[in-house]
Design a protein around this motif. Structure first.
Motif, short mmCIF file in Angstrom:
data_model
loop_
_atom_site.label_atom_id
_atom_site.label_comp_id
_atom_site.label_asym_id
_atom_site.label_seq_id
_atom_site.Cartn_x
_atom_site.Cartn_y
_atom_site.Cartn_z
N PRO A 35 46.77 -0.86 -3.24
CA PRO A 35 46.30 0.37 -3.90
C PRO A 35 46.76 1.59 -3.12
N PHE A 36 46.83 2.73 -3.80
CA PHE A 36 47.12 4.00 -3.15
C PHE A 36 45.84 4.81 -2.92
N THR A 37 45.01 4.89 -3.96
CA THR A 37 43.79 5.70 -3.89
C THR A 37 42.63 4.94 -4.52
N HIS A 38 41.43 5.50 -4.33
CA HIS A 38 40.22 4.95 -4.95
C HIS A 38 39.31 6.12 -5.36
N THR A 39 38.42 5.82 -6.28
CA THR A 39 37.37 6.76 -6.66
C THR A 39 36.02 6.06 -6.51
N GLY A 40 35.12 6.68 -5.78
CA GLY A 40 33.82 6.05 -5.57
C GLY A 40 33.13 6.60 -4.35
N ILE A 41 32.46 5.72 -3.61
CA ILE A 41 31.74 6.12 -2.41
C ILE A 41 32.14 5.19 -1.27
N VAL A 101 34.01 1.17 -5.41
CA VAL A 101 34.99 1.99 -6.13
C VAL A 101 34.99 1.63 -7.61
N THR A 102 35.41 2.60 -8.44
CA THR A 102 35.33 2.43 -9.89
C THR A 102 36.45 3.23 -10.55
N GLY A 103 36.36 3.36 -11.89
CA GLY A 103 37.30 4.18 -12.63
C GLY A 103 38.66 3.56 -12.82
N SER A 104 38.76 2.24 -12.69
CA SER A 104 40.05 1.57 -12.80
C SER A 104 39.91 0.27 -13.57
N GLN A 105 40.93 -0.04 -14.37
CA GLN A 105 40.97 -1.33 -15.05
C GLN A 105 41.45 -2.43 -14.11
N PHE A 108 37.99 9.48 -12.61
CA PHE A 108 36.60 9.92 -12.68
C PHE A 108 35.94 9.68 -14.04
N ASP A 109 36.74 9.45 -15.08
CA ASP A 109 36.15 9.51 -16.42
C ASP A 109 36.38 8.28 -17.28
N HIS A 110 37.02 7.23 -16.78
CA HIS A 110 37.23 6.02 -17.56
C HIS A 110 36.98 4.79 -16.70
N SER A 111 36.61 3.68 -17.36
CA SER A 111 36.35 2.41 -16.68
C SER A 111 35.31 2.55 -15.58
N LEU A 112 34.34 3.42 -15.77
CA LEU A 112 33.32 3.63 -14.75
C LEU A 112 32.37 2.45 -14.64
N GLU A 113 32.40 1.57 -15.62
CA GLU A 113 31.54 0.38 -15.56
C GLU A 113 32.17 -0.73 -14.71
N ASN A 114 33.44 -0.58 -14.36
CA ASN A 114 34.17 -1.64 -13.67
C ASN A 114 34.19 -1.35 -12.16
N TRP A 115 33.13 -1.77 -11.45
CA TRP A 115 33.01 -1.51 -10.02
C TRP A 115 33.67 -2.62 -9.22
N ALA A 116 34.13 -2.25 -8.02
CA ALA A 116 34.79 -3.20 -7.14
C ALA A 116 34.47 -2.85 -5.69
N PHE A 117 34.87 -3.74 -4.80
CA PHE A 117 34.66 -3.53 -3.36
C PHE A 117 35.99 -3.40 -2.65
N VAL A 118 36.05 -2.45 -1.70
CA VAL A 118 37.20 -2.31 -0.80
C VAL A 118 36.64 -2.03 0.59
N GLY A 119 37.12 -2.74 1.58
CA GLY A 119 36.63 -2.45 2.92
C GLY A 119 37.12 -3.44 3.94
N GLY A 120 36.66 -3.25 5.18
CA GLY A 120 37.05 -4.12 6.28
C GLY A 120 36.73 -3.47 7.60
#
Length: 416
Positions: free
Chosen positions: A206-212, A229-233, A241-253
């Motif tokens: 990935p390049f970027t993410h939207t979330g917390i 993170v969200t907003g991505s298919q 910020f405005d689409h696929s907000l129901e599709n949450w995911a995890f990124v971290g380490g």
């Protein structure tokens, strides 16, 4: 002969000073000299550097950025003008203004023991912007819909609020749109040794993410990251910020660094749901090991592996990238990058990436890049390099006619 740092004008010698054209002649400015300034803003005369404004300093705001532009010669001279699946520096024998980059930042005081609030907004215009937009959902209207020109675009790769919460050693929190923690290479040109990018960065991460995003440093040696993170298919990758907000995911380490700072190891991963074909659950991890072999010789090894499981099938990709750099002088380094990227099912790599015209099947992609990073002045960097690409199982080069290509590239970065 004219010395760049000592100009004699109308009997006056100006050593290391910025000059202004006023009243038909050059006059010295009050800003920092060419050799002392770390950016063009610092060379501006008194009152013209935006970072010296009282209101900017009062709000702890910093305005910065850079201009990055380059040229790539393709030995094959493809008729389409594209360097196959190579992105960012993707045009052959054509000058590319890659990045006109500006950011406005209020940095969080990480040394403080009380709550602090900051944030950052990044804007980028140029040929790199198309690759850097939030394309996690094609219907999103964050920056993907600003322009329909796939050559010159505007991207907003970061827009977030940041806080330091006085919990333990200090908890960092970001809310908004921000760069990923995955991998070695960055969208931001000054952060990279080479002008071109690896396949692993281009197609495997990935390049970027939207979330917390939360970050915490429990010890001096360990930094932990976790983001919802969200907003991505595509499992929270490059979300909006405005689409696929129901599709949450995890990124971290996390990242461990030795006491000496000579060695570090990062482990980051991602998990989420993919709602586009092929549908399923995405799992991804990235390992990065860095070590200073000597005070001047630095080595980095990265391995990425991602796979999508669903509907009784699994598609995957993996990459292995080795970086070596040697510091010849304080302002010049030699670099070498070697890579193997495997697109197991032909679902990741595109050719050309900006305007795909051919479907590529499963295959492996290899690249060896050798170059120089030279910074004769603190605000000026040049990065010439020679790159050889070849593939196994596909013909992605020279408009689908070749299994290999040779690129000779160079770019210049001017920092603000």
């Amino acid at each position: 002969m004219v010395n760049l740092f000592s100009l004699r004008i109308r009997g006056l010698t100006l050593a290391g000073a910025a000059l202004l054209w006023i009243g038909g002649s050059w006059v010295p400015a009050a800003g920092a000299g060419l050799e002392q300034a770390h950016g063009v803003f610092e060379m501006l005369p008194d009152g013209m550097n935006p970072n010296d404004a009282h209101w900017m300093q009062g709000l702890r705001l910093t305005l910065g950025g850079w201009i990055d532009a380059g040229l790539t010669h393709n030995v094959d001279q493809p008729g389409s003008g594209y360097n196959g699946p190579v992105t960012f520096s993707d045009r052959a024998d054509e000058f590319q203004p890659n990045q006109v980059y500006l950011y406005l930042e209020r940095a969080v005081d990480r040394q403080g023991e009380s709550f602090d609030l900051g944030g950052r907004l990044d804007l980028m215009y140029g040929t790199d912007a198309w690759f850097s937009q939030a394309f996690g959902d094609p219907q999103g209207s964050w920056d993907r819909q600003i322009s329909d020109n796939n050559r010159y675009n505007l991207a907003v790769p970061q827009a977030y609020l940041e806080a330091l919460v006085p919990v333990g050693r200090g908890l960092g929190v970001k809310i908004g749109h921000f760069y990923t923690v995955v991998g070695v290479e960055s969208v931001m040109a000054p952060e990279n040794f080479f002008y071109s990018h690896s396949y692993t960065m281009q197609y495997g991460e990935p390049f970027t993410h939207t979330g917390i995003r939360f970050s915490y440093q429990p010890t001096d040696n360990l930094l932990l990251d976790a983001a919802a993170v969200t907003g991505s298919q595509f499992a929270g990758w490059d979300g909006v910020f405005d689409h696929s907000l129901e599709n949450w995911a995890f990124v971290g380490g996390g990242t461990w660094t030795s006491d000496s700072g000579e060695t570090s190891l990062s482990i980051n991963g991602s998990n989420g749901t993919v709602t586009t074909a092929p549908r399923g659950e995405l799992n991804f991890y990235s390992l990065v090991a860095q070590h200073d072999l000597t005070p001047k010789l630095h080595a980095t090894l990265q391995h990425d592996h991602g796979w999508i499981s669903g509907a009784g099938q699994t598609t995957g990709w993996y990459g292995l990238v080795q970086y070596l750099s040697y510091d010849l002088t304080e302002d010049m380094s030699l670099g070498l990058r070697g890579e193997w990227f495997r697109d197991d099912d032909g679902t990741r790599v595109l050719s050309p990436a900006r305007a795909p015209t051919m479907g590529l099947g499963p295959g492996s992609y290899y690249a060896v890049t050798a170059g120089v990073k030279w910074s004769p002045l603190p605000w000026l960097t040049a990065r010439p390099h020679l790159r050889y690409d070849w593939s196994d199982g596909t013909r992605p080069f020279d408009d689908g006619k070749a299994t290999s290509q040779i690129l000779l590239s160079a770019d210049v970065i001017v920092s603000f």
